[in-house]
Enzyme design. Structure first.
Site, short mmCIF file in Angstrom:
data_model
loop_
_atom_site.label_atom_id
_atom_site.label_comp_id
_atom_site.label_asym_id
_atom_site.label_seq_id
_atom_site.Cartn_x
_atom_site.Cartn_y
_atom_site.Cartn_z
N CYS A 1 35.43 40.65 35.57
CA CYS A 1 36.04 41.06 34.29
C CYS A 1 37.56 41.15 34.34
O CYS A 1 38.23 40.90 33.33
CB CYS A 1 35.51 42.42 33.84
SG CYS A 1 33.75 42.66 34.13
N CYS B 1 40.22 38.54 32.85
CA CYS B 1 40.54 38.46 31.41
C CYS B 1 41.00 39.80 30.85
O CYS B 1 41.82 39.84 29.94
CB CYS B 1 39.33 37.98 30.62
SG CYS B 1 38.93 36.26 30.97
N HIS B 2 40.42 40.90 31.37
CA HIS B 2 40.71 42.20 30.74
C HIS B 2 41.72 43.04 31.52
O HIS B 2 42.11 44.09 31.05
CB HIS B 2 39.40 42.99 30.57
CG HIS B 2 38.42 42.31 29.66
ND1 HIS B 2 38.51 42.36 28.29
CD2 HIS B 2 37.34 41.54 29.92
CE1 HIS B 2 37.52 41.65 27.74
NE2 HIS B 2 36.80 41.14 28.72
N MET C 1 34.15 35.11 25.80
CA MET C 1 33.47 36.10 26.64
C MET C 1 32.14 35.49 27.11
O MET C 1 31.28 35.16 26.29
CB MET C 1 33.23 37.36 25.80
CG MET C 1 32.27 38.37 26.41
SD MET C 1 33.00 39.30 27.78
CE MET C 1 31.50 39.99 28.50
N HIS D 1 49.22 31.89 30.63
CA HIS D 1 48.04 31.69 31.47
C HIS D 1 48.19 30.42 32.30
O HIS D 1 48.83 30.43 33.33
CB HIS D 1 46.78 31.68 30.59
CG HIS D 1 45.53 31.81 31.37
ND1 HIS D 1 45.07 33.00 31.88
CD2 HIS D 1 44.62 30.89 31.74
CE1 HIS D 1 43.95 32.80 32.54
NE2 HIS D 1 43.65 31.52 32.47
N HIS E 1 43.49 26.30 26.44
CA HIS E 1 43.24 26.40 27.89
C HIS E 1 43.47 25.02 28.50
O HIS E 1 42.52 24.26 28.70
CB HIS E 1 41.81 26.89 28.16
CG HIS E 1 41.62 27.36 29.57
ND1 HIS E 1 41.41 26.48 30.61
CD2 HIS E 1 41.64 28.59 30.13
CE1 HIS E 1 41.28 27.17 31.74
NE2 HIS E 1 41.41 28.46 31.47
FE1 DHE Z 1 41.08 29.92 36.46
C1 DHE Z 1 43.65 27.66 36.87
C2 DHE Z 1 43.34 32.36 35.82
C3 DHE Z 1 38.54 31.93 35.36
C4 DHE Z 1 38.83 27.71 37.66
N1 DHE Z 1 43.11 29.98 36.29
C5 DHE Z 1 44.00 28.94 36.52
C6 DHE Z 1 45.34 29.43 36.39
C7 DHE Z 1 45.25 30.76 36.10
C8 DHE Z 1 43.85 31.10 36.04
C9 DHE Z 1 46.38 31.74 35.89
C10 DHE Z 1 46.60 28.61 36.59
C11 DHE Z 1 46.96 28.56 38.06
C12 DHE Z 1 48.19 27.71 38.35
O1 DHE Z 1 48.31 26.62 37.81
O2 DHE Z 1 49.04 28.15 39.15
N2 DHE Z 1 40.95 31.82 35.70
C13 DHE Z 1 42.00 32.64 35.53
C14 DHE Z 1 41.55 33.90 34.98
O3 DHE Z 1 42.25 34.92 34.80
C15 DHE Z 1 40.14 33.72 34.56
C16 DHE Z 1 40.13 33.49 33.05
C17 DHE Z 1 39.19 34.90 34.76
C18 DHE Z 1 39.06 35.37 36.19
O4 DHE Z 1 38.50 36.45 36.39
O5 DHE Z 1 39.51 34.73 37.12
C19 DHE Z 1 39.81 32.42 35.28
N3 DHE Z 1 39.03 29.85 36.51
C20 DHE Z 1 38.19 30.74 35.99
C21 DHE Z 1 36.81 30.35 36.17
O6 DHE Z 1 35.80 31.01 35.80
C22 DHE Z 1 36.81 29.03 36.84
C23 DHE Z 1 36.22 27.96 35.92
C24 DHE Z 1 35.99 29.01 38.13
C25 DHE Z 1 36.32 30.16 39.02
O7 DHE Z 1 37.21 30.03 39.83
O8 DHE Z 1 35.70 31.20 38.84
C26 DHE Z 1 38.31 28.82 37.04
N4 DHE Z 1 41.22 28.02 37.13
C27 DHE Z 1 40.17 27.32 37.64
C28 DHE Z 1 40.66 26.04 38.11
C29 DHE Z 1 42.04 26.00 37.86
C30 DHE Z 1 42.37 27.27 37.25
C31 DHE Z 1 39.80 24.95 38.72
C32 DHE Z 1 43.02 24.88 38.19
C33 DHE Z 1 42.88 23.73 37.22
C34 DHE Z 1 43.67 22.50 37.62
O9 DHE Z 1 43.20 21.39 37.32
O10 DHE Z 1 44.74 22.62 38.22
#
Ligand code: DHE
Length: 546
Positions: free
Chosen positions: A51, A54-55, A92, A335, A376
């Site tokens: 959680c 996001c929160h 969510m 983000h 996103h």
């Molecule tokens: Fe991510 C990128 C934050 C959930 C997979 N994610 C990012 C970035 C941020 C972020 C800030 C950019 C990083 C950068 O470029 O320096 N992600 C978050 C969250 O805060 C969020 C919404 C909730 C959490 O609790 O983490 C979250 N993210 C997820 C997922 O659920 C994903 C699908 C799988 C997982 O890891 O749990 C996921 N996020 C990714 C991926 C990228 C990413 C694969 C990079 C994408 C790319 O092509 O460069």
């Protein structure tokens, strides 16, 4: 305090409470419900894992709303259980319906949220140093690749819940190696030369993976925070692979590391005043970080501060180690984002439905653009359109739309930073899209769709007609209860890979499509393929091809 025996909510009951919630009928809740210390501890961990992203660690809200007990008390325990179970269309996730949380966990989480949040700990440099390990010193690493494989076409595959990264050969689709990394590993980035992957886990653990070793191995690791999402290397001429930076979610911190050993060099606190003369924010999380090619600096986005910082690493080797930072006011809820062409960096201010266009050469905010609901982009997608010239696109979590904007102020000023197309797609819940010069399509996922069919669907969007060409369900994904996520191309752009993100209890697969004909050409399978999420081709990641 020991709590009373708890009932197990039935699905029918949850459906009723969801209806009540949807109709906005508040359920009064005077006293916080009882929760045992053991339940509180478990819930704190679940909250951190599922959680806080996001929160917020302090529950102050960001992509999702604040989860303070005084606001939630009006809604009541039943409402919370229903929403945690079934999710909401704006992003969510349905934690119960998708089997992420059990009914017992949902019950505990609802009560946890109605109680005051715990205060998370800070971290010191000494604590970080205790976690620092160099498994293979730079002088003991090979001077050339120890295998004959095309390592620049390796694909690093995140095995999220396994805490592992699989290195897969992009040419043969064979597994080259498996390495252990941080918990709930989030992303990989390639160093400037591509030789190293840097990995960051949600637990804040950074790992440096040497792709020249046979098999690839972790050569250094450190844990500069308790909760992190971003990592990047130095890429400016003369500083290739020299430094790395980790962006923390908690504590409010970015930590500069030596690029070859991950030794912590500088801690940069991010708590401070919001853009303009805003409020003081204790939880100022570091979101996307990108290495500039214009100056020896990183572009670091501070979510709750609504600021984009340019962190200059050029003088780190000097005595006293000055680290100049230029702060640019952008907007709140920053983000993810990526390059639009080679001069502009676009980052989503997601809860505002906006894109911030940052001029990396002038260090200014070039434009603000209204996208769909909760844009996103991941890294976004770049291509040249016959009428609009260079364009850049994002997907949206909350609306069934791919948003395309002009991205060439010099050559096509009339379209620059204007939305030139809002392309309809069948589902909300997009997380990532990607393209390559050698493909006529943008590949588009929707893993957060509230519809199970949507979570298993991928779309190909025509880059010239600016319309959805075809969407299809990946066969077998729904049977595994899996979501299809994160398109990535091989180095030559001939193939696109998508992860079929199932549970850690059973293997799933990575599906490979011909990037032109859209035919399925392979499935990468094996007992090791569990919870695959992001995939990072070495060449494309090192060179920002997307
Ligand atoms: Fe991510 C990128 C934050 C959930 C997979 N994610 C990012 C970035 C941020 C972020 C800030 C950019 C990083 C950068 O470029 O320096 N992600 C978050 C969250 O805060 C969020 C919404 C909730 C959490 O609790 O983490 C979250 N993210 C997820 C997922 O659920 C994903 C699908 C799988 C997982 O890891 O749990 C996921 N996020 C990714 C991926 C990228 C990413 C694969 C990079 C994408 C790319 O092509 O460069």
């Amino acid at each position: 305090m020991p709590g009373p025996a708890r009932r197990r909510p039935s699905i029918a009951w949850l459906a009723v409470t969801a209806l009540v919630a949807t109709l906005g009928v508040a359920q009064a809740q005077a006293e916080p419900p009882a929760i045992t210390p053991e339940e509180f501890e478990t819930a704190t961990q679940v909250y951190f894992d599922r959680c806080a992203g996001c929160h917020g660690a302090l529950r102050a809200g960001a992509t999702g709303p604040n989860l303070f007990p005084d606001r939630l008390a009006e809604k009541g325990e039943g409402y919370l259980e229903a929403i945690i179970y079934g999710g909401l269309p704006g992003g969510m996730p349905s934690m119960g319906a998708h089997g992420i949380l059990t009914m017992e966990q949902i019950d505990v989480m609802a009560r946890f949220l109605l109680n005051e949040p715990p205060a998370p700990a800070q971290i010191s440099l000494d604590q970080i140093l205790e976690t620092w390990q160099v498994q293979v010193a730079p002088e003991d690493r090979p001077g050339e690749p120890q295998h004959d494989l095309d390592w620049e076409n390796f694909v690093g595959v995140i095995l999220r819940d396994m805490g592992q990264v699989a290195i897969v050969d992009g040419t043969t689709h064979e597994l080259v190696g498996l390495v252990d990394t941080g918990y709930a590993i989030h992303i990989l980035r390639s160093s400037a030369t591509g030789r190293y992957f840097t990995a960051i886990g949600r637990d804040g653990k950074a790992s440096l993976i040497d792709l020249w070793a046979n098999p690839p191995e972790v050569v250094a690791e450190v844990k500069p925070c308790y909760d992190a999402r971003s990592i990047e290397s130095s890429k400016f001429d003369g500083f290739e692979d020299a430094y790395a930076i980790v962006g923390c979610y908690w504590p409010a911190l970015a930590v500069v590391l030596d690029g070859l050993t991950l030794e912590p060099l500088k801690m940069i606190g991010t708590a401070g005043y919001q853009r303009g003369a805003g409020a003081y924010v204790e939880e100022a999380r570091v979101a996307a970080i990108v290495a500039s090619h214009h100056y020896p600096e990183w572009i670091v986005n501070i979510k709750e501060a609504g600021q984009t910082w340019f962190v200059d690493y050029s003088r780190l080797a000097e005595p006293g180690q000055p680290l100049p930072i230029t702060m640019l006011d952008t907007d709140l809820f920053l983000h993810d984002g990526g390059w639009a062409g080679d001069r502009y960096f676009v980052v989503a201010a997601n809860a505002l439905d906006k894109l911030m266009v940052i001029d990396a050469q002038e260090r200014t905010l070039a434009a603000e653009v209204t996208a769909g609901e909760i844009p996103h982009p991941g890294r976004g997608a770049n291509w040249v359109h016959p009428e609009f010239g260079p364009v850049w696109a994002t997907g949206n979590l909350g609306s069934a739309e791919m948003t395309v904007m002009g991205a060439d102020p010099e050559g096509h000023p009339e379209h620059a930073w204007q939305v030139v197309a809002r392309i309809e797609v069948p589902f909300t819940g997009n997380l990532f899209l990607k393209t390559h010069d050698h493909s006529p399509w943008v590949f588009y996922d929707s893993p957060m769709s509230p519809s199970p069919a949507g979570t298993a669907t991928v779309c190909a969007i025509d880059k010239v007609a600016l319309e959805t060409e075809r969407c299809w369900e990946v066969p077998g994904a729904q049977d595994l209860g899996a979501r299809v996520v994160h398109p990535e191309f091989t180095r030559d752009g001939s193939e696109v890979w998508l992860s079929v993100w199932g549970s850690m209890n059973q293997p799933s697969f990575i599906v490979v499509y011909d990037a032109v004909t859209l035919e399925e050409i392979d499935r990468i399978e094996g007992d090791w393929v569990r919870t695959p999420t992001g995939k990072f081709n070495v060449y494309n990641t090192a060179n920002d091809v997307y």
